[in-house]
Design an enzyme around this catalytic site. Sequence first.
Site, PDB file in Angstrom:
ATOM      1  N   LYS A 210      30.260  24.766  17.347  1.00 54.48           N
ATOM      2  CA  LYS A 210      30.506  23.990  16.135  1.00 54.48           C
ATOM      3  C   LYS A 210      31.025  22.594  16.460  1.00 54.48           C
ATOM      4  O   LYS A 210      30.560  21.592  15.932  1.00 54.48           O
ATOM      5  CB  LYS A 210      31.497  24.724  15.225  1.00 54.48           C
ATOM      6  N   GLU A 216      33.890  26.838  27.633  1.00 54.07           N
ATOM      7  CA  GLU A 216      32.922  27.665  28.340  1.00 54.07           C
ATOM      8  C   GLU A 216      31.484  27.238  28.028  1.00 54.07           C
ATOM      9  O   GLU A 216      30.632  27.149  28.919  1.00 54.07           O
ATOM     10  CB  GLU A 216      33.109  29.144  27.961  1.00 54.07           C
ATOM     11  N   GLY A 267      33.620  31.485  13.009  1.00 47.62           N
ATOM     12  CA  GLY A 267      32.709  31.841  14.088  1.00 47.62           C
ATOM     13  C   GLY A 267      32.191  33.259  14.010  1.00 47.62           C
ATOM     14  O   GLY A 267      31.006  33.515  14.226  1.00 47.62           O
ATOM     15  N   ARG A 268      33.078  34.213  13.683  1.00 46.77           N
ATOM     16  CA  ARG A 268      32.656  35.608  13.660  1.00 46.77           C
ATOM     17  C   ARG A 268      31.865  35.961  12.404  1.00 46.77           C
ATOM     18  O   ARG A 268      31.438  37.102  12.252  1.00 46.77           O
ATOM     19  CB  ARG A 268      33.864  36.518  13.830  1.00 46.77           C
ATOM     20  N   GLU A 353      39.709  40.244  15.890  1.00 47.62           N
ATOM     21  CA  GLU A 353      40.094  38.847  15.747  1.00 47.62           C
ATOM     22  C   GLU A 353      40.529  38.550  14.321  1.00 47.62           C
ATOM     23  O   GLU A 353      41.407  37.716  14.088  1.00 47.62           O
ATOM     24  CB  GLU A 353      38.930  37.932  16.159  1.00 47.62           C
ATOM     25  N   HIS A 384      28.041  61.410  27.101  1.00 47.47           N
ATOM     26  CA  HIS A 384      28.195  61.712  28.519  1.00 47.47           C
ATOM     27  C   HIS A 384      29.216  60.794  29.183  1.00 47.47           C
ATOM     28  O   HIS A 384      29.256  60.689  30.415  1.00 47.47           O
ATOM     29  CB  HIS A 384      26.839  61.613  29.221  1.00 47.47           C
ATOM     30  N   LYS A 512      43.880  29.210  25.982  1.00 47.37           N
ATOM     31  CA  LYS A 512      43.058  28.019  26.211  1.00 47.37           C
ATOM     32  C   LYS A 512      43.913  26.858  26.708  1.00 47.37           C
ATOM     33  O   LYS A 512      43.551  26.155  27.660  1.00 47.37           O
ATOM     34  CB  LYS A 512      42.335  27.614  24.926  1.00 47.37           C
TER      35      LYS A 512
END
Length: 543
Positions: A210, A216, A267-268, A353, A384, A512
């Site tokens: 954004k 990153e 964001g999410r 979050e 499993h 951060k």
Amino acid sequence: MLGTSPKAAIRMNRTPRCDRTSAWSALREHHEGAGRRFDLREAFAADPGRFDALSIQAPEVFADLSKNLLDARTLAILLDLARECGVEARRDAMFAGEPINLTEGRAVLHTALRAPREASPNGAAVHAVLERMLAFAETVRDTRTSGIRDVVNIGIGGSDLGPQMAIPALDAWAHRELRFHFVSNVDGHDITSVLRRLDPRSTLFVIASKTFTTQETMANAAVARDWFRANGGGDTRRHFVATTTNVEAAAAFGIDTTFGFWDWVGGRYSLWSAIGLPIALAIGAGHFRDLLAGAHAMDRHFAEAPLERNLPVLLGLVDVWYRNFHGCSSRNIAPYHQGLRRLPAYLQQLEMESNGKRVDLDGEPVPFATSPVIWGEPGTNGQHAYFQMLHQGTDLIPVEFILVRKPGHAHADLHAKLLANGLAQAQALMLGKSAEQARGEHVPGAAAGIDAEVLARHRSFPGNRPSTTLVLEELDPHALGALIALYEHRVFTSGALWNINSFDQWGVELGKSLCNDLLPRLASGDTGGLDASTAGLLQRLRR
């Protein structure tokens, strides 16, 4: 309403926190009495209509709540809690565009991204970006003309998890001549393994940030650009696009084609926005609109259905019942569809979050637990791996099974086995196996001479372990949209009950800022002012 001040919103949302309501006290009393001793097996034996009474059909999603540790009395008090906490008013404020994200003074309008143009307060702006994005997607999907064969999405968090979850889920609708890759981790092993499989002449990079400053993402974008130029890539502006609001920064990077979104898109919650460009590239404009339409159908259900038949509300209430009264610290997501293999990771961000908060809207510490840990794997793989703990471990962990009636393949026998496994696991969690039943079984693999009573205790299951089963008719774009929106509104409901802000994420920021301080120290070796552990580790890593 978009101009309402945060202080005004606080006044409008002045409803009691859940633990300060009469319903909360009633729930505590109920749990201490019948709730703590509730037995699913007895409940089904006593009530042949339990399945019908505790099942609900919402858009695209059928939910069986009957294997949960609740009865009519529990549900009635939980609904009273929702009303006392003003869940309906908070919901309406979100849809109206009030700044319910109080700490950032923002509206929360991801629902506007999937609403028809005329039904949204931001319809003109939203649909202008949508139409331009979808038109671009169609030009890329014309692979004979575009020359594109590989699409690499570079983002992190919500700019990665949504597209990375949705594209495999909708593989049956995906373009067969396009391959999709995702780079999120700043660990160079991530991007290196992707780049070695690519030809720069036929690759499109989507840089998803954004602000166009995410550490990153921008580090990986720079690596991709350098690789592109070093390996004979031609026009950077033709092979790189950005989903961002920072057009100037994108241009400075060498990108002309950008698709923006707004600060009221968290964001999410952003896969419905330009962040969904990789999804549109995979499934095409028409199917992307179907994805939006499915989410909008669930939005209308959440906004309009009475609380008693409102699936997101009911699921959010059940989540609070388990978290705060049964002490369940986690919830398992078990999608019995390989296409949903990334759904648990997507839901981790969505819920943890959003609701991993320790203070309420007034900044007061909350005296109760909030978000559970969300985890899971697709069935039957999980059977499993960790189902042993679900059946015989010491923790009570609610399980959420997701079953899809119609497969997207022609192997009917495999799909029948998959569905039977999902049904069997839910049934086994509920029924368990008594020591008496175990004693009566022949066990060829048992150790010779082992005491029968000891063996029976090892092979018994307590049962009475709760689960919810969600059933989709088919995993198509419309159904996936509805399913994701269901989870969004469920998280909203539990956050509203806890009176927390589900739409900020300040907890992400501290790490951060500390990283920005430590990064130059790795080069210089300066450990001044650091704690002994961090200083020692930094020096060891510099060897």
